[in-house]
Scaffold this active site. Structure first.
Site, PDB file in Angstrom:
ATOM      1  N   GLY A  84       0.825  -1.198   0.000  1.00  0.00           N
ATOM      2  CA  GLY A  84       0.000   0.000   0.000  1.00  0.00           C
ATOM      3  C   GLY A  84       0.858   1.245   0.000  1.00  0.00           C
TER       4      GLY A  84
ATOM      5  CG  ASP B 185      -1.092   0.915  -3.590  1.00  0.00           C
ATOM      6  OD1 ASP B 185      -2.289   0.558  -3.586  1.00  0.00           O
ATOM      7  OD2 ASP B 185      -0.641   1.824  -2.852  1.00  0.00           O
TER       8      ASP B 185
ATOM      9  CG  ASP C 129      -6.287  -7.616  -3.253  1.00  0.00           C
ATOM     10  OD1 ASP C 129      -6.074  -7.276  -2.076  1.00  0.00           O
ATOM     11  OD2 ASP C 129      -7.425  -7.799  -3.710  1.00  0.00           O
ATOM     12  CG  MET C 130      -3.717  -5.657   1.332  1.00  0.00           C
ATOM     13  SD  MET C 130      -3.286  -4.213   2.339  1.00  0.00           S
ATOM     14  CE  MET C 130      -4.907  -3.457   2.543  1.00  0.00           C
TER      15      MET C 130
ATOM     16  CE  LYS D 242       4.072   5.784   4.260  1.00  0.00           C
ATOM     17  NZ  LYS D 242       2.850   6.637   4.099  1.00  0.00           N
TER      18      LYS D 242
ATOM     19  CG  HIS E 293      -5.325   3.709  10.453  1.00  0.00           C
ATOM     20  ND1 HIS E 293      -4.075   4.227  10.223  1.00  0.00           N
ATOM     21  CD2 HIS E 293      -6.131   4.321   9.541  1.00  0.00           C
ATOM     22  CE1 HIS E 293      -4.120   5.096   9.232  1.00  0.00           C
ATOM     23  NE2 HIS E 293      -5.367   5.173   8.802  1.00  0.00           N
TER      24      HIS E 293
END
Length: 364
Positions: free
Chosen positions: A206, A229, A250-251, A264, A268
């Site tokens: 990302g 990303d 795609d993570m 990073k 959240h």
């Protein structure tokens, strides 16, 4: 003594009542501090003071900021509030009047090339603020499975996600994120370089335009950095070179192998289950701990920062509530620990680096 619902309760003292009224009024009027700071930034007041060598009179500020001479009393009131709240400092003349205004460490953050002025504009702009008027409705609304049901408070208000290209403040948001990222990069690479010692490869998941990965590659020439990303982000990314490359992916599906994975300000944005899914893919991508494998996370860890006082604690909780607007999550250490354990990790280390922002090294 007074009775409340049948229970005896001590009558507050006059001192307690003064404090209670002050606290209540402070909360009710807190938005004025926000608007005062936004006004000062948009007028360029910090830049005006900086441009005059770090100190300026009210008349000089008015002249440089383009404030009409008839508004000097209003400008004085604005500067008094921002001085009392710690944004500016004031130097008094012999008669007690303010002779000049100067920058504090806080206001110095909104001048110069590292300026966070766009962060102030973004956080206090109407797109960010208006969802909170709908918070009572959001809290009273039960989630529903229908596709048209808003997934966040932001969507309830605006009818689209925080990341939708149609949002009026996206350009401001991107510039603000970049400026804050630059400060974080300087803080990490300036005082916590050991986080990256011994690594030969790293994947920035990302990573967007790749500013963090590029800075790591420049600081540590032996580390090959991959910025991963989504395809549309990689398509718009600048040309890389040397030990830096961009990869679309795609993570939630897989992550390229490397000694370390960097996340990073990613986790959240996701609930606990999705965070665990992301971290499991990270664990699959790195070697064992004794071979140097780890995940490096930069996030706020509520309650863990140094020099903790009421203002810091309140800032953390305000940021946490802000995240709920976009279905994000602010977490304390025990909540991070549970996610790491659920993802199969054995150990972690938290290092505060910039206010409430920490680097978390997570080990398999």
């Amino acid at each position: 003594m007074a009775f409340v619902h049948g229970e005896q309760q001590a009558v507050p003292s006059d001192e307690d009542m003064v404090g209670a009224f002050a606290l209540l009024y402070h909360h009710a009027f807190s938005y004025i501090k926000t608007m005062a700071l936004k006004c000062a930034v948009e007028l360029g007041i910090p830049d005006a003071i900086h441009g005059r060598g770090g100190a300026a009179t009210l008349a000089e500020i008015a002249n440089d900021a383009g404030v009409h001479e008839s508004r000097l009393p209003d400008l004085r009131c604005l500067m008094k509030l921002l001085t009392t709240s710690g944004i500016f400092r004031a130097t008094a003349a012999d008669g007690g009047e303010v002779a000049s205004y100067g920058l504090t460490v806080a206001s110095s953050l909104v001048v110069g090339p590292r300026s966070l002025s766009n962060m102030v504009r973004f956080d206090s702009g109407p797109v960010s603020l208006t969802p909170f008027f709908d918070m009572p409705t959001w809290l009273r609304t039960a989630p529903a499975p229908e596709p048209e049901t808003p997934k966040s408070l932001f969507e309830l208000t605006h009818g689209r996600s925080r990341w939708d290209p149609a949002n009026d403040d996206n350009d401001t948001m991107n510039v603000a994120a970049f400026a804050e990222s630059q400060l974080l990069i300087e803080a990490v690479l300036g005082g916590h370089r050991d986080v990256f010692h011994g690594l030969t490869s790293l994947v920035d998941v990302g990573g967007g335009q790749g500013s963090f990965a590029k800075a790591i590659a420049a600081a540590f020439p032996g580390i090959k950095c991959t910025i991963m990303d989504l395809p549309h982000v990689v398509d718009d990314a600048p040309v890389a070179g040397g030990d830096v490359q961009f990869v679309a992916g795609d993570m939630f599906e897989s992550i390229p192998t490397a000694d370390a994975v960097l996340l990073k300000y990613v986790l959240h944005c996701w609930d606990d289950n999705n965070c665990a899914k992301i971290l499991k893919h990270c664990k699959d991508a790195i070697p064992a701990r004794d071979a140097g494998g780890k995940v490096v996370i930069t996030e706020m860890v509520l309650g863990s920062g140094p020099h903790r006082d009421t203002k810091v604690a309140e800032t953390e909780e305000m940021h946490s509530l802000f995240l709920t607007c976009i279905s994000g999550v602010g977490r304390e250490e025990h909540e991070w620990k549970k996610i790491f354990r659920d993802a199969g990790f054995n150990d972690y280390k938290i290092t505060p680096v910039m206010g409430p922002i920490s680097v978390i090294e997570v080990y398999p």
